[in-house]
Write an enzyme that holds these catalytic residues in place. Structure first.
Site, mmCIF file in Angstrom:
data_model
loop_
_atom_site.group_PDB
_atom_site.id
_atom_site.type_symbol
_atom_site.label_atom_id
_atom_site.label_comp_id
_atom_site.label_asym_id
_atom_site.label_seq_id
_atom_site.Cartn_x
_atom_site.Cartn_y
_atom_site.Cartn_z
ATOM 1 N N ARG A 1 68.762 -0.250 -46.302
ATOM 2 C CA ARG A 1 69.471 -1.407 -46.863
ATOM 3 C C ARG A 1 68.840 -2.752 -46.513
ATOM 4 O O ARG A 1 68.657 -3.609 -47.373
ATOM 5 C CB ARG A 1 70.929 -1.453 -46.338
ATOM 6 C CG ARG A 1 71.883 -0.595 -47.081
ATOM 7 C CD ARG A 1 72.915 -0.087 -46.114
ATOM 8 N NE ARG A 1 72.249 0.812 -45.196
ATOM 9 C CZ ARG A 1 72.074 2.115 -45.442
ATOM 10 N NH1 ARG A 1 72.561 2.638 -46.536
ATOM 11 N NH2 ARG A 1 71.420 2.893 -44.591
ATOM 12 N N THR A 2 68.553 -2.927 -45.226
ATOM 13 C CA THR A 2 68.135 -4.269 -44.798
ATOM 14 C C THR A 2 66.810 -4.637 -45.449
ATOM 15 O O THR A 2 66.659 -5.714 -46.031
ATOM 16 C CB THR A 2 68.034 -4.313 -43.261
ATOM 17 O OG1 THR A 2 69.252 -3.806 -42.716
ATOM 18 C CG2 THR A 2 67.804 -5.726 -42.768
ATOM 19 N N LYS A 62 46.734 0.745 -32.969
ATOM 20 C CA LYS A 62 45.469 0.684 -32.214
ATOM 21 C C LYS A 62 45.639 -0.139 -30.945
ATOM 22 O O LYS A 62 44.661 -0.425 -30.257
ATOM 23 C CB LYS A 62 44.380 0.033 -33.070
ATOM 24 C CG LYS A 62 44.116 0.694 -34.399
ATOM 25 C CD LYS A 62 43.116 -0.159 -35.192
ATOM 26 C CE LYS A 62 43.187 0.150 -36.668
ATOM 27 N NZ LYS A 62 42.565 -0.921 -37.462
ATOM 28 N N ARG A 109 62.234 -6.234 -38.038
ATOM 29 C CA ARG A 109 63.087 -5.320 -37.264
ATOM 30 C C ARG A 109 62.208 -4.669 -36.210
ATOM 31 O O ARG A 109 61.105 -4.186 -36.503
ATOM 32 C CB ARG A 109 63.713 -4.253 -38.168
ATOM 33 C CG ARG A 109 64.417 -3.173 -37.386
ATOM 34 C CD ARG A 109 65.199 -2.229 -38.274
ATOM 35 N NE ARG A 109 66.395 -2.861 -38.801
ATOM 36 C CZ ARG A 109 67.334 -2.213 -39.494
ATOM 37 N NH1 ARG A 109 67.193 -0.921 -39.747
ATOM 38 N NH2 ARG A 109 68.398 -2.848 -39.940
ATOM 39 N N HIS A 111 72.089 -8.084 -34.929
ATOM 40 C CA HIS A 111 71.737 -7.855 -36.332
ATOM 41 C C HIS A 111 72.444 -8.967 -37.129
ATOM 42 O O HIS A 111 73.410 -8.732 -37.852
ATOM 43 C CB HIS A 111 72.219 -6.467 -36.750
ATOM 44 C CG HIS A 111 71.615 -5.932 -38.017
ATOM 45 N ND1 HIS A 111 70.874 -6.707 -38.894
ATOM 46 C CD2 HIS A 111 71.671 -4.695 -38.567
ATOM 47 C CE1 HIS A 111 70.509 -5.961 -39.925
ATOM 48 N NE2 HIS A 111 70.979 -4.738 -39.750
HETATM 49 N N1 CP Z 1 72.954 -1.588 -42.038
HETATM 50 C C1 CP Z 1 71.616 -1.409 -41.849
HETATM 51 O O1 CP Z 1 70.988 -2.122 -41.039
HETATM 52 O O2 CP Z 1 71.085 -0.411 -42.593
HETATM 53 P P1 CP Z 1 69.552 0.002 -42.600
HETATM 54 O O3 CP Z 1 69.237 0.548 -41.200
HETATM 55 O O4 CP Z 1 69.384 1.024 -43.649
HETATM 56 O O5 CP Z 1 68.737 -1.227 -42.829
#
Ligand code: CP
Length: 304
Positions: free
Chosen positions: A51-52, A80, A101, A129
């Site tokens: 999603r993100t 590496k 991320r 998040h």
């Molecule tokens: N909610 C969320 O962060 O989903 P993903 O891990 O799929 O990005």
């Protein structure tokens, strides 16, 4: 926001949050605009995501920007031995904005300290998040008509769940009452309970996912027990199916109750809940597109 980066939801004042949510609503009305023409966004995903990453990339594409990046760090020179610092500095040569991320808590903050381009934290370990929180707040306001004075029940992995940690901070401006439902092994960390105490936020802890708690909730925020955060997999096996929400459990719930989940789900919401008008987790993920469009514009100083 105090800087153009968004690494933690606590950077955002109440006014920042409300402005971003209002802009997100404008994007929901019209998500296809040319405001990012000529801009390049980099999506650096050192951890898996559906999603993100895809909602960020869709957000940029619909605003007529371009996207570079990776979804698997093993295909990059970090395999590496290239450091995070060098990776961030290299990508800063190419892009106007980095969305990242990383499994290390504090990675996004560190990146924001070494580059001049905005960093958006798309999740750093079990820490924060913030863009998920913004879409959660958008979803809560949309379903409840307000963010104020709500009973919010957080269920599942409250220890490692970065989305619930960020949500507590984001909701702190709006006088919530929290119910924390978790097994002993996955209780809400003291850091966030201390935060609630310091901000005079009421919270109650439960180890049982009782009918009483469900019936008293405006928002039921379910979370997955995150296998990837456990070093002892036997411990994970003991708690992985500890709470499962089923449709029959919603019979006496409030009319305004909505069920949220940051997703992905594993077993914690039975599939018979999906047909309930109170299930909102698919629309919640859709709202991520509009809120991320608003966040990107905020980071780049683009007025809507
Ligand atoms: N909610 C969320 O962060 O989903 P993903 O891990 O799929 O990005």
């Amino acid at each position: 926001m105090k800087s153009n980066s968004l690494v933690s939801i606590d950077q955002c004042s109440k006014e920042d949050i409300l402005r971003i949510l209002d802009n997100a609503r404008k994007f929901e009305e019209d998500p296809n605009r040319k405001v990012l023409k000529g801009k390049v966004a980099a999506t650096l995903f050192f951890e898996p995501s559906t999603r993100t990453r895809l909602s960020f990339e869709t957000a940029v594409n619909r605003l007529h920007g371009r996207v570079i990046g990776f979804q698997d760090a093993s295909t990059t020179s970090s395999s590496k031995g290239e450091t995070l610092k060098d990776t961030i500095l290299m990508v800063s040569n190419y892009a106007d904005l980095i969305i990242m991320r990383h499994h290390l808590e504090g990675a996004a903050r560190y990146a924001s300290e070494i580059t001049d381009i905005p960093i958006i934290n798309a999740g750093d370990g079990a820490n924060q998040h913030p863009t998920q929180t913004m879409l959660d707040l958008y979803s809560i306001r949309k379903t409840q008509g307000t963010l104020d004075n709500l009973n919010i029940t957080l269920v599942g992995d409250l220890k490692y769940g970065r989305t619930v940690h960020s949500l507590i901070v984001g909701m702190s401006h709006f006088n919530p009452t929290f119910h924390f439902v978790a097994p002993n092994e996955l209780k809400m960390p003291d850091e966030y309970k201390n935060f609630c105490d310091a901000h005079h936020i009421k919270y109650y802890e439960h180890s049982t996912f009782s009918q009483e708690v469900i019936n008293d909730s405006d928002i039921l925020y379910m979370t997955r027990v995150q296998r990837e955060r456990f070093t002892d997999l036997e411990k994970y096996e003991r708690v992985k199916n500890v709470y499962i929400l089923r449709n029959s459990m919603l019979e006496d719930s409030r009319d305004n109750l909505h069920i949220l989940h940051p997703l992905p789900r594993v077993n914690e919401i039975a599939y018979d809940v999906d047909d309930s008008p109170k299930a909102y987790y698919i629309q919640q993920a859709r709202n991520g597109l509009f809120t991320r469009q608003a966040i990107i514009c905020e980071a780049l100083g683009i007025t809507i």
